[in-house]
Structures are given as structure tokens and as C-alpha cells.
Design an enzyme around this catalytic site. Structure first.
Site, PDB file in Angstrom:
ATOM      1  N   ASP A   2       0.837  -1.197   0.000  1.00 22.03           N
ATOM      2  CA  ASP A   2       0.000   0.000   0.000  1.00 22.03           C
ATOM      3  C   ASP A   2       0.871   1.245   0.000  1.00 22.03           C
ATOM      4  O   ASP A   2       2.031   1.210   0.408  1.00 22.03           O
ATOM      5  CB  ASP A   2      -0.886   0.033   1.260  1.00 22.03           C
ATOM      6  CG  ASP A   2      -1.856  -1.134   1.327  1.00 22.03           C
ATOM      7  OD1 ASP A   2      -2.142  -1.719   0.267  1.00 22.03           O
ATOM      8  OD2 ASP A   2      -2.322  -1.453   2.429  1.00 22.03           O
ATOM      9  N   TYR A  60       5.594  -9.556   7.933  1.00 18.27           N
ATOM     10  CA  TYR A  60       5.642  -8.102   8.069  1.00 18.27           C
ATOM     11  C   TYR A  60       6.223  -7.732   9.427  1.00 18.27           C
ATOM     12  O   TYR A  60       6.162  -8.504  10.380  1.00 18.27           O
ATOM     13  CB  TYR A  60       4.231  -7.502   7.985  1.00 18.27           C
ATOM     14  CG  TYR A  60       3.634  -7.488   6.606  1.00 18.27           C
ATOM     15  CD1 TYR A  60       3.776  -6.374   5.784  1.00 18.27           C
ATOM     16  CD2 TYR A  60       2.904  -8.580   6.135  1.00 18.27           C
ATOM     17  CE1 TYR A  60       3.218  -6.354   4.520  1.00 18.27           C
ATOM     18  CE2 TYR A  60       2.339  -8.557   4.864  1.00 18.27           C
ATOM     19  CZ  TYR A  60       2.497  -7.437   4.060  1.00 18.27           C
ATOM     20  OH  TYR A  60       1.947  -7.420   2.814  1.00 18.27           O
TER      21      TYR A  60
END
Length: 192
Positions: A2, A60
Site C-alpha cells: 500500500d 511483516y
């Protein structure tokens, strides 16, 4: 990733007809792109490989700091309030396993299956920095940012409790939703 999210281990694939070696290809791309990205490796793969859909696990890391620095302001979420590592890990432990993340992801009616399996979910710290590590078979849009935002709010705020967080994870109820900013999120690794 993103907008605003960083990648330490992003993988991409393209199909092309070229006689360049991997090293020549890396040099050609790096010589023609801006300074915000750098190709570090290149491998030939089968034509069936898809960097997104062939992945079996992604990892992540989210970075938070109690100390503001103009140098790291685009790379770490600065949270003024002191964080409690034990309470953060109490929340993180609830994320482990298989959950329907419908209430902890951006609304998208095109995605029917919102179940993800989480293998790693833990917080660590050193000095002023806190790191949330999470690995799973897949992730939904804004999912990690919602998880981090909710956990931080539980620790520093008084609007939601760990029970509220568990109810949201169990798709029972979502009292409130908090989303961490993109700047602290890093895609660390993609596994195939």
C-alpha cells in the site's frame, strides 16, 4: 504494498524475452529507476510462477517508537505514550491461528474469503523502539495496520479492551476500529 508502506523483501515477476544475464538485468533496472527502490536479486523462474499468488507465507514488521525523530518520522510511528510490552504481547497472542479478518480489514466485497492463518504474532522492544512481527499465509488490505492500531489503542487508550479486541477477531462485534499509519509497516519476506 500500500502507499506509504515499505518493503525490505518485495518480490515481483515479469515475463520478457531477453538475452541479458541476471546481473545485467539488475543493473539495467537500477540504472533507470529512482532512488526510492533498488533491485537486489533476479532469478529466472517457471512461466507458472506468480509473485503474488504463488506465495505460501508473508512476513511483516511494524515499527513504533516512543521518541520522536525527524530522521525516522517517515519510517516509524511515533507514539508519545509509554507502551507496555507484556500487554501488547497479550493482544498479539490472540491473533495466532486461523481467524476471519472481515472486521479487521478494509471493506472489499470482491474478496469472499477473509480467513487468514497467522503463524507468528509477537512484539519485541529495544530502548525506545517496539517491533510487531507477524507472519501468515495471506493478509488482507490494511489488516496489519488495523491489528497494530487496535493493540496500541488498548495499551495507551481507554476506549477498547482486550475483550473488545478478541470479539473483533472472533467476528462477534467491532466496538471501535483504529488503524496505524502506513509509515511504520515493512514487508520483510515472502516465502514460496
Amino acid at each position: 504494498t500500500d502507499a506509504g508502506v515499505h518493503a525490505l523483501g518485495q518480490v515481483a515477476n515479469i515475463k520478457l524475452d531477453s538475452s541479458m544475464s541476471s546481473e545485467e538485468f539488475i543493473n539495467a533496472i537500477n540504472g533507470n529507476i529512482g532512488n526510492d527502490i533498488s533491485i537486489v536479486d533476479c532469478n529466472e523462474v517457471s512461466s507458472e510462477f506468480n509473485s503474488r499468488f504463488s506465495a505460501i507465507k508473508r512476513q511483516y514488521e511494524y515499527r513504533v517508537s516512543n521518541s520522536y525523530s525527524p530522521i525516522t518520522r517517515k519510517y516509524i510511528w511515533h507514539v508519545k505514550d509509554k507502551l507496555n510490552l507484556d500487554k501488547l504481547n497479550e493482544c498479539a497472542e490472540l491473533v495466532l491461528g486461523e481467524h476471519d479478518f472481515t472486521l479487521l480489514s478494509k471493506k472489499n466485497d470482491d474478496i469472499k474469503n477473509k480467513t487468514c492463518e497467522i503463524y507468528i504474532s509477537s512484539w519485541s522492544s529495544n530502548d525506545d523502539y517496539f517491533f510487531y512481527n507477524i507472519a501468515g499465509n495471506r493478509f488482507l488490505h490494511h489488516m496489519v495496520r488495523y491489528l497494530v492500531g487496535m493493540m496500541i489503542e488498548i495499551v495507551v487508550g481507554n476506549k477498547i479492551s482486550i475483550k473488545d479486541f478478541k470479539n473483533t477477531l472472533d467476528c462477534i462485534d467491532r466496538k471501535l476500529l483504529y488503524k496505524a499509519p502506513a509509515k511504520g509497516l515493512y514487508l520483510k519476506s515472502v516465502y514460496y
